[in-house]
Design a protein around this motif. Sequence first.
Motif, PDB file in Angstrom:
ATOM      1  N   GLY A   1      33.394  44.005  32.237  1.00 36.38           N
ATOM      2  CA  GLY A   1      33.502  44.888  33.402  1.00 36.38           C
ATOM      3  C   GLY A   1      32.152  44.937  34.090  1.00 36.38           C
TER       4      GLY A   1
ATOM      5  N   ASP B   1      42.286  37.947  25.766  1.00 33.92           N
ATOM      6  CA  ASP B   1      41.262  38.751  26.436  1.00 33.92           C
ATOM      7  C   ASP B   1      40.983  39.917  25.511  1.00 33.92           C
TER       8      ASP B   1
ATOM      9  N   GLN C   1      45.823  51.865  29.214  1.00 33.17           N
ATOM     10  CA  GLN C   1      45.950  50.995  30.394  1.00 33.17           C
ATOM     11  C   GLN C   1      47.347  50.378  30.530  1.00 33.17           C
TER      12      GLN C   1
ATOM     13  N   VAL D   1      43.936  45.533  24.897  1.00 34.60           N
ATOM     14  CA  VAL D   1      43.309  46.653  25.628  1.00 34.60           C
ATOM     15  C   VAL D   1      44.031  47.938  25.235  1.00 34.60           C
TER      16      VAL D   1
ATOM     17  N   TYR E   1      39.740  46.668  40.320  1.00 37.36           N
ATOM     18  CA  TYR E   1      40.017  46.135  38.982  1.00 37.36           C
ATOM     19  C   TYR E   1      41.310  45.306  38.979  1.00 37.36           C
TER      20      TYR E   1
ATOM     21  N   HIS F   1      48.578  50.046  34.144  1.00 38.08           N
ATOM     22  CA  HIS F   1      47.882  48.972  34.851  1.00 38.08           C
ATOM     23  C   HIS F   1      48.516  47.619  34.535  1.00 38.08           C
ATOM     24  N   PHE F   2      48.744  47.349  33.262  1.00 40.36           N
ATOM     25  CA  PHE F   2      49.278  46.027  32.910  1.00 40.36           C
ATOM     26  C   PHE F   2      50.743  45.876  33.317  1.00 40.36           C
TER      27      PHE F   2
ATOM     28  N   ASP G   1      42.078  41.382  38.397  1.00 39.03           N
ATOM     29  CA  ASP G   1      42.932  40.937  37.295  1.00 39.03           C
ATOM     30  C   ASP G   1      43.997  39.947  37.775  1.00 39.03           C
TER      31      ASP G   1
ATOM     32  N   SER H   1      35.881  42.848  26.028  1.00 41.64           N
ATOM     33  CA  SER H   1      35.785  43.094  27.470  1.00 41.64           C
ATOM     34  C   SER H   1      35.203  44.454  27.859  1.00 41.64           C
ATOM     35  N   PRO H   2      34.013  44.784  27.365  1.00 40.63           N
ATOM     36  CA  PRO H   2      33.429  46.099  27.693  1.00 40.63           C
ATOM     37  C   PRO H   2      32.841  46.121  29.102  1.00 40.63           C
ATOM     38  N   ASN H   3      32.516  47.321  29.548  1.00 38.74           N
ATOM     39  CA  ASN H   3      31.837  47.472  30.833  1.00 38.74           C
ATOM     40  C   ASN H   3      30.332  47.403  30.594  1.00 38.74           C
TER      41      ASN H   3
ATOM     42  N   HIS I   1      36.245  39.481  29.218  1.00 39.54           N
ATOM     43  CA  HIS I   1      36.373  39.788  30.646  1.00 39.54           C
ATOM     44  C   HIS I   1      35.489  41.012  30.930  1.00 39.54           C
TER      45      HIS I   1
ATOM     46  N   TYR J   1      46.302  40.400  26.254  1.00 40.52           N
ATOM     47  CA  TYR J   1      45.270  41.327  26.718  1.00 40.52           C
ATOM     48  C   TYR J   1      45.189  42.451  25.698  1.00 40.52           C
TER      49      TYR J   1
END
Length: 544
Positions: free
Chosen positions: A131, A89, A302, A298, A274, A305-306, A278, A92-94, A129, A296
């Motif tokens: 956003g 992954d 983050q 990223v 989010y 989060h992961f 995920d 993966s921008p927004n 992925h 991932y």
Amino acid sequence: VDAPPRREMGDFAVGCFAAAKAQGKNPAVVAAEIVAKFAPTDLLASATAAGPFVNFQLQRGPVFAYCVERAAAGTLLPQPGADQTICIDYSSPNISKHLAFHHIRSTVIGHALAQIFRGLGYRVIGINHLGDWGTTHGMLIAAFKKWGAPEPIDVTALNALYVRFRDEMKTNPDLENEGRAWFKKLEDGDAEARALWQKFRDVSWAEFETVYAMLGIKFDEIRGESAYEPDMPRVMAELRDKGMVTESQGAQVVELDGEKTPMLLVTKDGTTLYATRDIAAAQYRWNTYHFARSLYVVDRGQALHFRQLWKALAKAGYAWSSKCEHVPFGLVRIGGKKTSTRGGNVVLLKDVFNEASDEIAERIQASVQNNDRTSEVTDIAGTAQKVGIGAVMFANLMSQREKDVDFDWEKVMATDGDSGVYLQYAHARCASILRKAGSDGHANADLSKLTQPGEWALARRILDYGDMAVRAGNNCEPHVICHYLLELAGDFSRFYTAGNGDATLRVLCEDGHTRAARLALTEATKTVLAHGMALLGLQAVEAV
Ligand code: ARG
């Protein structure tokens, strides 16, 4: 097996510590015993003891032949990945925002990892992925309904709408509710909300795609967060059945061992997040690909989060959660004057790539004029793109992933030193020598003519290529390849400049047999340089 501290000591060093421990002996004694019993083989010429180490010298003939043959056959890397899949992954921008300069790191590192694993025989699924879901998109629709935007609408306009909305929200709290209401409509499948969202997504993707095209990146799967919206009820039901979901201030959360804060799944207004998406995405990837690793790429911001995501997946009983890895990276700091901006105070990726290409094009033109020669470069624009874009990519890969990068334009574009431009020069130099040699065949060169230390240093480096690439893959560290290629280019430069003071040492020397052997080695070097650059996502040029 390691390399000895100095080249003259040997080609490999093996420490005898483990063997000595097992036998209850002193390591130096074990080393001496091994050396006493050593008899040369087809590949090993000699062994000498150096304290607790045994240093081996290789038989050079077979190594030269191996390097030349492997390069010619294109079988430079071992294939540990046969029959295994790796999901990556990355980027993966927004949507509705520009791809800003900090996105380059995920994009470039992820792409390099994809190339490395492909080279090692893995089936790689590169995943974008996007956003493209969440309350932000409700706000954007609300802003558009209020203020509109001139056609054809572009990402700059979308971003401006969002910025204005957030700004006015500070003094007009009602706006927040309007944004939520539009997101609710979007979730409920309201036709107008859907159409606007789709339009914003298409506009964004068209812009992202121009950048991906510049870098030669194609994703195997473009599946945004929105793709997982339909899975939300099922995911929540599953987690509830497993008794994992608790309520906290009206929100639904999962408590996790060793975490101060729980993982938020559904807000008190019933919106999923989010993290919830995920969970669904991770399940989808496992069910679809049965990956050996799921990466991932990223930024390290983050990390929490992961970490929580893996814990939640493990708590849900998914054994495959241990195959999921966050591949974090540091920030990029921009210095130097050349990183101009357009469209606000973000540095746009496109602009940096274009500026790099323009500068290289100017240099090629200037060199053609100054040297009063007909350039060997047939396609200046195309060459400048490959060299310029490659230089920016290389600068982002050269340091260890987790370190912050100082983006210093002068260094990025330097012709010598640790730059992508330097690698391109080395590759183009190999190509130019081979061109000059013309039809001078070197296919069946007599490699026993290679007796110089500089020639051996080059072959010894080429021999390391496979192990090096495996290491880069295992650790998800493209910088290992950057470092290797710079060393290889340095070895080549020493090999090649040895002839400056002594004509018999030139690649294109008098003696035809020696010349053929050196050309064969030059060809192998060129192949490895180009192959390694491709692992980083760079396209090698034939002339510059
Ligand atoms: N869109 C996110 C961002 O720009 C990155 C997504 C990374 N991938 C993921 N599966 N969470 O911050």
